[in-house]
Design a protein around this motif. Sequence first.
Motif, PDB file in Angstrom:
ATOM      1  N   PHE A 174       0.833  -1.212   0.000  1.00  0.00           N
ATOM      2  CA  PHE A 174       0.000   0.000   0.000  1.00  0.00           C
ATOM      3  C   PHE A 174       0.868   1.263   0.000  1.00  0.00           C
ATOM      4  O   PHE A 174       0.542   2.233  -0.674  1.00  0.00           O
ATOM      5  N   TRP A 175       1.970   1.218   0.762  1.00  0.00           N
ATOM      6  CA  TRP A 175       2.878   2.358   0.786  1.00  0.00           C
ATOM      7  C   TRP A 175       3.522   2.582  -0.592  1.00  0.00           C
ATOM      8  O   TRP A 175       3.553   3.711  -1.091  1.00  0.00           O
ATOM      9  N   VAL A 176       3.998   1.509  -1.210  1.00  0.00           N
ATOM     10  CA  VAL A 176       4.654   1.639  -2.516  1.00  0.00           C
ATOM     11  C   VAL A 176       3.649   2.068  -3.574  1.00  0.00           C
ATOM     12  O   VAL A 176       3.937   2.916  -4.429  1.00  0.00           O
ATOM     13  N   ASP A 177       2.435   1.489  -3.533  1.00  0.00           N
ATOM     14  CA  ASP A 177       1.368   1.899  -4.458  1.00  0.00           C
ATOM     15  C   ASP A 177       1.095   3.394  -4.360  1.00  0.00           C
ATOM     16  O   ASP A 177       1.016   4.101  -5.369  1.00  0.00           O
ATOM     17  N   GLY A 178       0.925   3.860  -3.127  1.00  0.00           N
ATOM     18  CA  GLY A 178       0.629   5.271  -2.909  1.00  0.00           C
ATOM     19  C   GLY A 178       1.751   6.178  -3.363  1.00  0.00           C
ATOM     20  O   GLY A 178       1.517   7.196  -4.037  1.00  0.00           O
ATOM     21  N   ILE A 179       2.976   5.801  -3.040  1.00  0.00           N
ATOM     22  CA  ILE A 179       4.138   6.636  -3.388  1.00  0.00           C
ATOM     23  C   ILE A 179       4.333   6.704  -4.898  1.00  0.00           C
ATOM     24  O   ILE A 179       4.655   7.768  -5.452  1.00  0.00           O
TER      25      ILE A 179
END
Length: 414
Positions: A174-179
Amino acid sequence: MKTLFNNYVNTFSGLSKEVWWLALITLINRAGTMVIPFLSLYLTKSLHFTLSDVGWIMSAFGVGSVIGSWLGGRLTDKIGYYKVMVFSLVTTGLLFIGLQFLTTFASFCLGIFLVMLVADMFRPAMFVALSAYSKPENKTRSVTLIRLAINLGFSAGPAIGGIIITTLSYGGLFWVDGITCILATLVLINVLNPKKTKTLDEVINKNPKSAYHDKAFIIFLFAMMLFGVVFLQYFSTMPLYYKDVHHLSELDIGILLGMNGFIIFVLEMPLIKWLENTTFTKSGLMLFGAILTGLSFIILNLTNWVGVLIIGMLLMTFGEMIAFPFSNAFAMDRAKKGNQGEYMALYSIAFSVAHIFGHNAGMQMTDKFGFDSTWYIITLLAALCVFLLFILKLYLNSKKKKKQIDGEKEILWI
C-alpha cells in the motif's frame, strides 16, 4: 538483424514527446497498482474475510470504477484533462496508503470503492489528453504505445509486489502503491503542464453532440462490453481450465499467460503500423479482432491436445492486438463530434461493466455447466459482438454513402 531492428524502431517514430511522457506516467501508475493482483490474498490471509466477503468487495471495486470513469469524463469536459489527471493521481496515492488501515468488511468496501472511483477518473482524462497530443494520423499508434506501457506495468507490478510482500509485508504494498502514484503526479506536473506544452489536435466544438444520441457509438459500446466479457475470461476462468482440465502447473500457466504480454510487446506496434497503411476500416478491423478472439474459445472444445492451448492464446492475443487499439482510436474519432470526456468515459465504462459481470459470470457458468459448455456460451457472446460490429460497419457505410450523395446533389445544384 540490424535492418529488422531499425524497422521496429521506426514504427515508434512520429509520436510526440508528450505522448511518450503520458506512456511513462501510465507505466509508473500501472506498475504501482501492485495491490490489485494480491488483493484477494490480502483479504483472505491477512484480514481473514470469507470468499463471499471478497466477492462483495470486488463488486464495490467494479462499481467504483464505473462511477469514477463517468465522473472523470464529466469533469474533463468541465475543467480539462490536466486538472483531472493531477487530482486523480495524487488523491489515489493518498487513498492507497490509507487503505491498509481499514480492517472491517464495511470500511474496506467503502475504501476500495473510493479508491477506484478516484483512480478511474484518470482514464477518460488520459484518453482526451492522448488525443490532444497526437496528430490525427498517429492516434492509433499513440494508443498502442499506451497499451505497451500498461502491459509492461502489469507485468512488472506483480513481480515487484511479490518481492515487497516477501521482504516487507502486505502493508508495504500500500505504501509503494501510494508513493508511485504521487511520483507519477510529480512527473505529470513537470512535463505536461498546459502552459509548457502544445496540443497537436485541439478540438473546439461549439455545438457538441451528446454521446447518448450517437447511434453508431451506442452500438459500438454494446459490442465492446461483450468483447470485454469474452476477453476477461482469459484472466479468470481460463487459468482454472488450464489447471483443472489440462493439469498445467502454475509455472506452465504463468509462461502461457506471459506469452501474451511478450507477443504484444514485440509485435503490436509493427502490426498496427502495417494495418494503418492498408485500406481496412477501423470497424472492419475491430470485427476481425473479435472473430479471432471468439475462435480462440471454440477451438478448445475440438480436441484434447494440449497444443491447442497455445493456438488459442495466439488467436486471442492477435485478436486483442487488433481490436483494442482500433476500438480506442474509433472512440477518440467519434469524440470529436461532442464532449470528448463524455465519449471517452462511456468507452471506459463499457470495460468497467465487463469487469463487474465478466469474471463472476465465467466462474458461475463453469461451476454449473462445466468448461465445455462455458466456452460454447462465450463463443456465442463473441458471435453477438461480431454481429453488432457488422451492423456498425453497415450503418457507417450507409451514412458515408448518404453524405456522398448529398454532396453530389449540392454540387449539381450549384
